[in-house]
Design an enzyme around this catalytic site. Structure first.
Site, PDB file in Angstrom:
ATOM      1  N   CYS A   1      -8.310 -10.692   1.113  1.00 21.49           N
ATOM      2  CA  CYS A   1      -8.406 -10.265   2.507  1.00 21.49           C
ATOM      3  C   CYS A   1      -8.602 -11.474   3.429  1.00 21.49           C
ATOM      4  CB  CYS A   1      -9.561  -9.285   2.689  1.00 21.49           C
ATOM      5  SG  CYS A   1      -9.678  -8.789   4.416  1.00 21.49           S
TER       6      CYS A   1
ATOM      7  N   CYS B   1     -16.832  -8.010   5.868  1.00 23.43           N
ATOM      8  CA  CYS B   1     -16.831  -8.287   7.310  1.00 23.43           C
ATOM      9  C   CYS B   1     -17.120  -6.987   8.059  1.00 23.43           C
ATOM     10  CB  CYS B   1     -15.488  -8.910   7.733  1.00 23.43           C
ATOM     11  SG  CYS B   1     -14.204  -7.709   8.117  1.00 23.43           S
TER      12      CYS B   1
ATOM     13  N   LYS C   1      -3.970   1.164  14.993  1.00 23.60           N
ATOM     14  CA  LYS C   1      -3.966   2.040  13.823  1.00 23.60           C
ATOM     15  C   LYS C   1      -4.569   3.403  14.160  1.00 23.60           C
ATOM     16  CE  LYS C   1      -6.413  -0.638  11.131  1.00 23.60           C
ATOM     17  NZ  LYS C   1      -7.410  -1.289  10.233  1.00 23.60           N
TER      18      LYS C   1
ATOM     19  N   ARG D   1      -1.873   6.600   9.545  1.00 19.45           N
ATOM     20  CA  ARG D   1      -1.907   6.061   8.173  1.00 19.45           C
ATOM     21  C   ARG D   1      -1.917   7.196   7.141  1.00 19.45           C
ATOM     22  NH1 ARG D   1      -4.132   0.845   8.163  1.00 19.45           N
ATOM     23  NH2 ARG D   1      -3.528  -0.241  10.058  1.00 19.45           N
TER      24      ARG D   1
ATOM     25  N   ARG E   1       0.852  -1.203   0.000  1.00 23.22           N
ATOM     26  CA  ARG E   1       0.000   0.000   0.000  1.00 23.22           C
ATOM     27  C   ARG E   1       0.884   1.248   0.000  1.00 23.22           C
ATOM     28  NH1 ARG E   1      -3.880  -0.150   5.022  1.00 23.22           N
ATOM     29  NH2 ARG E   1      -5.118  -1.611   3.811  1.00 23.22           N
TER      30      ARG E   1
ATOM     31  N   CYS F   1     -15.486  -2.963  -0.315  1.00 21.35           N
ATOM     32  CA  CYS F   1     -14.105  -3.240   0.105  1.00 21.35           C
ATOM     33  C   CYS F   1     -13.539  -4.368  -0.754  1.00 21.35           C
ATOM     34  CB  CYS F   1     -14.069  -3.616   1.583  1.00 21.35           C
ATOM     35  SG  CYS F   1     -14.701  -5.268   1.895  1.00 21.35           S
TER      36      CYS F   1
ATOM     37  N   CYS G   1     -14.202  -1.440   6.060  1.00 19.57           N
ATOM     38  CA  CYS G   1     -13.217  -0.769   5.210  1.00 19.57           C
ATOM     39  C   CYS G   1     -13.834   0.105   4.119  1.00 19.57           C
ATOM     40  CB  CYS G   1     -12.282  -1.797   4.590  1.00 19.57           C
ATOM     41  SG  CYS G   1     -11.340  -2.707   5.834  1.00 19.57           S
TER      42      CYS G   1
ATOM     43  N   LYS H   1      -5.995   7.171  12.154  1.00 14.13           N
ATOM     44  CA  LYS H   1      -6.327   7.732  10.837  1.00 14.13           C
ATOM     45  C   LYS H   1      -6.685   9.205  10.927  1.00 14.13           C
ATOM     46  CE  LYS H   1      -7.707   3.296   9.099  1.00 14.13           C
ATOM     47  NZ  LYS H   1      -8.774   2.477   8.510  1.00 14.13           N
TER      48      LYS H   1
HETATM   49 FE1  SRM Z   1      -9.298  -1.758   6.225  1.00 12.06          FE
HETATM   50  C1  SRM Z   1      -8.023  -4.382   7.906  1.00 12.06           C
HETATM   51  C2  SRM Z   1      -8.462  -3.193   3.329  1.00 12.06           C
HETATM   52  C3  SRM Z   1      -9.864   1.176   4.698  1.00 12.06           C
HETATM   53  C4  SRM Z   1     -11.064  -0.706   8.973  1.00 12.06           C
HETATM   54  N1  SRM Z   1      -8.334  -3.479   5.728  1.00 12.06           N
HETATM   55  C5  SRM Z   1      -7.843  -4.405   6.581  1.00 12.06           C
HETATM   56  C6  SRM Z   1      -6.997  -5.457   5.850  1.00 12.06           C
HETATM   57  C7  SRM Z   1      -5.571  -4.996   5.852  1.00 12.06           C
HETATM   58  C8  SRM Z   1      -7.120  -6.898   6.350  1.00 12.06           C
HETATM   59  C9  SRM Z   1      -6.101  -7.366   7.370  1.00 12.06           C
HETATM   60  O1  SRM Z   1      -5.976  -6.748   8.463  1.00 12.06           O
HETATM   61  O2  SRM Z   1      -5.434  -8.346   7.103  1.00 12.06           O
HETATM   62  C10 SRM Z   1      -7.649  -5.331   4.452  1.00 12.06           C
HETATM   63  C11 SRM Z   1      -6.770  -5.739   3.276  1.00 12.06           C
HETATM   64  C12 SRM Z   1      -7.618  -6.294   2.171  1.00 12.06           C
HETATM   65  C13 SRM Z   1      -6.894  -6.449   0.892  1.00 12.06           C
HETATM   66  O3  SRM Z   1      -6.712  -7.607   0.445  1.00 12.06           O
HETATM   67  O4  SRM Z   1      -6.493  -5.454   0.293  1.00 12.06           O
HETATM   68  C14 SRM Z   1      -8.165  -3.906   4.486  1.00 12.06           C
HETATM   69  N2  SRM Z   1      -9.073  -1.101   4.388  1.00 12.06           N
HETATM   70  C15 SRM Z   1      -8.815  -1.867   3.304  1.00 12.06           C
HETATM   71  C16 SRM Z   1      -9.002  -1.084   2.018  1.00 12.06           C
HETATM   72  C17 SRM Z   1      -8.052  -1.505   0.902  1.00 12.06           C
HETATM   73  C18 SRM Z   1     -10.464  -1.216   1.582  1.00 12.06           C
HETATM   74  C19 SRM Z   1     -10.789  -0.766   0.176  1.00 12.06           C
HETATM   75  O5  SRM Z   1     -11.474  -1.556  -0.469  1.00 12.06           O
HETATM   76  O6  SRM Z   1     -10.427   0.330  -0.244  1.00 12.06           O
HETATM   77  C20 SRM Z   1      -8.803   0.339   2.563  1.00 12.06           C
HETATM   78  C21 SRM Z   1      -7.362   0.748   2.552  1.00 12.06           C
HETATM   79  C22 SRM Z   1      -7.192   2.129   3.075  1.00 12.06           C
HETATM   80  C23 SRM Z   1      -5.801   2.672   2.940  1.00 12.06           C
HETATM   81  O7  SRM Z   1      -5.418   2.962   1.813  1.00 12.06           O
HETATM   82  O8  SRM Z   1      -5.141   2.841   3.965  1.00 12.06           O
HETATM   83  C24 SRM Z   1      -9.281   0.161   4.001  1.00 12.06           C
HETATM   84  N3  SRM Z   1     -10.211  -0.035   6.781  1.00 12.06           N
HETATM   85  C25 SRM Z   1     -10.450   1.019   5.952  1.00 12.06           C
HETATM   86  C26 SRM Z   1     -11.406   1.908   6.540  1.00 12.06           C
HETATM   87  C27 SRM Z   1     -11.973   3.168   5.909  1.00 12.06           C
HETATM   88  C28 SRM Z   1     -11.131   4.382   6.155  1.00 12.06           C
HETATM   89  O9  SRM Z   1     -10.037   4.299   6.722  1.00 12.06           O
HETATM   90  O10 SRM Z   1     -11.576   5.463   5.765  1.00 12.06           O
HETATM   91  C29 SRM Z   1     -11.769   1.349   7.758  1.00 12.06           C
HETATM   92  C30 SRM Z   1     -12.860   1.881   8.729  1.00 12.06           C
HETATM   93  C31 SRM Z   1     -12.428   3.069   9.499  1.00 12.06           C
HETATM   94  C32 SRM Z   1     -11.702   2.656  10.737  1.00 12.06           C
HETATM   95  O11 SRM Z   1     -10.508   2.378  10.655  1.00 12.06           O
HETATM   96  O12 SRM Z   1     -12.331   2.596  11.797  1.00 12.06           O
HETATM   97  C33 SRM Z   1     -10.994   0.134   7.906  1.00 12.06           C
HETATM   98  N4  SRM Z   1      -9.460  -2.413   8.164  1.00 12.06           N
HETATM   99  C34 SRM Z   1     -10.282  -1.876   9.116  1.00 12.06           C
HETATM  100  C35 SRM Z   1     -10.229  -2.706  10.287  1.00 12.06           C
HETATM  101  C36 SRM Z   1     -11.018  -2.471  11.601  1.00 12.06           C
HETATM  102  C37 SRM Z   1     -10.300  -1.560  12.519  1.00 12.06           C
HETATM  103  C38 SRM Z   1     -10.937  -1.494  13.894  1.00 12.06           C
HETATM  104  O13 SRM Z   1     -10.811  -0.453  14.542  1.00 12.06           O
HETATM  105  O14 SRM Z   1     -11.543  -2.463  14.336  1.00 12.06           O
HETATM  106  C39 SRM Z   1      -9.360  -3.776  10.003  1.00 12.06           C
HETATM  107  C40 SRM Z   1      -8.975  -4.949  10.912  1.00 12.06           C
HETATM  108  C41 SRM Z   1      -8.026  -4.571  11.981  1.00 12.06           C
HETATM  109  O15 SRM Z   1      -7.440  -3.491  12.013  1.00 12.06           O
HETATM  110  O16 SRM Z   1      -7.846  -5.431  12.850  1.00 12.06           O
HETATM  111  C42 SRM Z   1      -8.906  -3.569   8.660  1.00 12.06           C
HETATM  112 FE1  SF4 Z   2     -11.352  -7.284   4.573  1.00 12.54          FE
HETATM  113 FE2  SF4 Z   2     -13.342  -6.835   6.213  1.00 12.54          FE
HETATM  114 FE3  SF4 Z   2     -11.867  -4.812   5.370  1.00 12.54          FE
HETATM  115 FE4  SF4 Z   2     -13.491  -5.965   3.702  1.00 12.54          FE
HETATM  116  S1  SF4 Z   2     -14.123  -4.871   5.562  1.00 12.54           S
HETATM  117  S2  SF4 Z   2     -11.346  -5.482   3.295  1.00 12.54           S
HETATM  118  S3  SF4 Z   2     -13.457  -8.061   4.364  1.00 12.54           S
HETATM  119  S4  SF4 Z   2     -11.162  -6.458   6.651  1.00 12.54           S
END
Ligand code: SRM
Ligand code: SF4
Length: 553
Positions: A431, A470, A204, A141, A72, A425, A474, A206
């Site tokens: 993922c 899930c 994390k 991030r 990323r 997502c 994201c 943001k």
């Molecule tokens: Fe996310 C984890 C993809 C934005 C909340 N996110 C992941 C992981 C890395 C899975 C993992 O931990 O192994 C995913 C990788 C999937 C893949 O194969 O690419 C993933 N997140 C993404 C992306 C690529 C979604 C997309 O389709 O665009 C976004 C990448 C953003 C970036 O460029 O940095 C992405 N993730 C978000 C957002 C939205 C935002 O930031 O505006 C959220 C919700 C906001 C937040 O953080 O509260 C988000 N991602 C999570 C979470 C839950 C965090 C929590 O507080 O519980 C996880 C899981 C974790 O951290 O344990 C996670």
């Molecule tokens: Fe993976 Fe869940 Fe984030 Fe979708 S919402 S990219 S399934 S961690």
């Protein structure tokens, strides 16, 4: 130390995020990294993954999972030049399966990189004057910012603040340069981390900057936000927002999405000091024992907003001023051509689920490469996974239009509002946390929900729909009018009632439904919306006003 989560030990013992990453990378016996290094790798901007479509088949054949890496990029405000686009495109074709993914945080992801190609990939990224530092892991991030940065001089200023904020909150360790660029090896003790300390953040973190009336960054979902306050055409300062976050766990009520609070106002010159104080307060008081309770939103929920603001003010040494009025009208993108304050033009393209690839009849990756070869402005990724071709001279518009139309990049002109605004997502197959499909399900889902809208005569109405594999959220599904949140293969929780400005969370309406469960429910509710709505009333607003969410599950 025993109460601390295991990741805390890994960070503490990592010698500034070095661990044994170099050795893990050099080990040719496996496509994976050592377990501790997998955690550290995140802070370098990469995740180890496997191809879940073939996981079971490989298990049965007693093969190790097909380990691959996601990478990323760090791209504050989502800005990149045509030369950088071409370098990224080249890398995707060489190492990452000829596809690129635009994310909900305004950057690119590569998927499917094999271990031995990680280093050349990072080196090529560095040669393009980009890096991947701190795009994952327990740090600040990629900083996101409202994406019309050339619409007014204030937008350009805000884009610059996004870049400065990102730089200010970067870790100071040279581990990234050492490991990926073969930089000079650390001889003594690791670099001091003035903002993060030895164990970085509990979780994390943001940050975002929004310029009203656009809330395209969903500022209330961010740990730290700055809402630009423009008075008499100049940037007067920012309202500070703190404590947003969306991730949750099914069936665990102690985890929940939370909207950020507006904490006060500050002049522009105090932005970095305030941001740093928010970060260090979370560093010192965030929960390091339970990662499910470690985001800033829980620190604030547990200790109270007043306590938090007082602590931040104490660290800054100056109180915040009362928050100033602001108004958001949308959290979507403005598609098509827009003219900037300097007379140049910006074209926002719809990129479904942010996926860039060449598909039959839609050679979008090639089209964007051709555009990058011809374009003299820059590119801006939106936080809604779309793309702006920015800074186009009037005379160049016909050429860009022809390339756009010739490569099926003109969805913004052809898609319905539902199709234009939807988010999904990544989910399967990369993922590891996905419970259901999201990106691969988006088009069929839109076809079906679009069909329902058409049946009720509302095919041209805007309606925000976001789907995730899930409950981590994201694609920010908890802010959509319709949110589908994966529970199991083919099954989703149905959330309803977000607004169109990113200022209201939706609520869980029904749990664990397949299409035969949620489509009839949507049919009924969309039908009621068609019959009973006030002029121009959005679906989410209608559901609340008509009392339909009063009895939510
Ligand atoms: Fe996310 C984890 C993809 C934005 C909340 N996110 C992941 C992981 C890395 C899975 C993992 O931990 O192994 C995913 C990788 C999937 C893949 O194969 O690419 C993933 N997140 C993404 C992306 C690529 C979604 C997309 O389709 O665009 C976004 C990448 C953003 C970036 O460029 O940095 C992405 N993730 C978000 C957002 C939205 C935002 O930031 O505006 C959220 C919700 C906001 C937040 O953080 O509260 C988000 N991602 C999570 C979470 C839950 C965090 C929590 O507080 O519980 C996880 C899981 C974790 O951290 O344990 C996670
Ligand atoms: Fe993976 Fe869940 Fe984030 Fe979708 S919402 S990219 S399934 S961690």
């Amino acid at each position: 130390m025993s109460d601390l989560s295991p990741v805390e030990r890994i960070k503490a013992e990592s010698r500034g995020l070095r661990g044994t990453l170099a050795e893990s990378l050099a080990d040719a016996h496996t496509g994976a990294l050592r377990e501790d290094d997998q955690q550290l790798l995140r802070l370098h901007g990469s995740y180890q993954q496997d191809d879940r479509d073939i996981r079971e088949d490989r298990r049965q054949r007693k093969l190790e999972p097909l380990w691959r890496f996601m990478v990323r990029l760090r791209l504050p405000g989502g800005v990149c030049t045509p030369a950088q686009w071409l370098a990224i495109d080249e890398l995707a074709r060489r190492y990452a399966g000829s596809t690129l993914r635009l994310t909900t945080r305004q950057t690119f992801q590569f998927h499917g990189i094999v271990k031995r190609d990680l280093k050349p990939t990072m080196q090529a990224i560095n040669a393009a004057l980009i890096d991947t530092i701190a795009t994952c892991g327990d740090v600040n991030r990629n900083v996101v910012a409202s994406v019309n940065p050339v619409e007014s001089p204030v937008h350009a200023e805000v884009a610059d603040w996004a870049r400065r904020l990102s730089e200010h909150l970067l870790p100071r360790t040279r581990a990234w340069h050492e490991i990926w660029l073969d930089g000079e090896k650390l001889a003594g003790t690791p670099e001091v981390e003035p903002v993060y300390g030895r164990t970085f953040l509990p979780r994390k973190f943001k940050a975002a900057i929004a310029v009203p009336p656009d809330n395209d960054v969903d500022i209330f979902s961010q740990d730290l936000g700055f809402i630009a306050i423009v008075e008499d055409g100049r940037l007067a300062g920012f309202n500070l927002t703190v404590g947003g976050g969306l991730g949750a766990t099914h069936g665990d009520p102690a985890t929940y999405p939370r909207l950020a609070d507006v904490a006060g106002f500050l002049p522009p010159e105090r932005l970095l000091a305030v941001a740093e104080s928010v970060v260090t307060t979370q560093r010192d008081f965030g929960d390091r024992t339970n990662r499910k309770h470690a985001r800033l939103k829980y620190t604030i929920a547990d200790r109270g907003l007043d306590w938090f603001i007082a602590e931040v003010e104490r660290r800054v040494g100056v109180p915040l001023e009362p928050a100033r009025p602001f108004e958001f009208t949308t959290n979507g993108d403005r598609f098509g051509w827009q003219q900037g304050f300097d007379g140049r033009w910006h074209l926002t393209l719809r990129i479904p689920a942010g996926r860039i690839a060449d598909r039959e009849g839609a050679p979008r990756m090639t089209g964007l490469r051709r555009i990058a070869e011809a374009h003299r402005g820059d590119f801006r990724i939106t936080a809604n996974q779309n793309l702006v071709i920015a800074g186009v001279d009037e005379a160049d518009r016909p050429r860009i239009d022809a390339l756009v139309a010739g490569h099926a990049l003109d969805l913004h002109a052809r898609a319905t509002p539902l199709e234009r605004d939807a988010l999904a997502c990544v989910a399967m197959p990369t993922c590891p946390l996905a419970m259901a499909e999201a990106e691969r399900y988006l088009q069929p889902l839109l076809g079906k929900v679009g069909g329902l809208l058409g049946t009720h005569g509302l095919g041209g109405e805007p309606l925000s729909l976001r789907v995730t594999g899930c409950p981590n959220g994201c694609a920010r599904p908890y802010l959509a009018e319709i949110g589908l949140i994966g529970k199991a293969p083919g099954r989703y929780n149905l959330h309803l009632g977000g607004d169109a400005r990113g200022q209201r969370l939706n609520v869980l309406y029904r749990e664990n439904l397949d299409e035969s469960g949620f489509l009839p429910l949507l049919d009924e509710l969309i039908g009621a919306w068609a019959r009973e709505r006030a002029p121009g009333e959005r679906f989410g607003d209608f559901l609340w006003r008509s009392g339909r969410l009063g009895a939510a599950a």
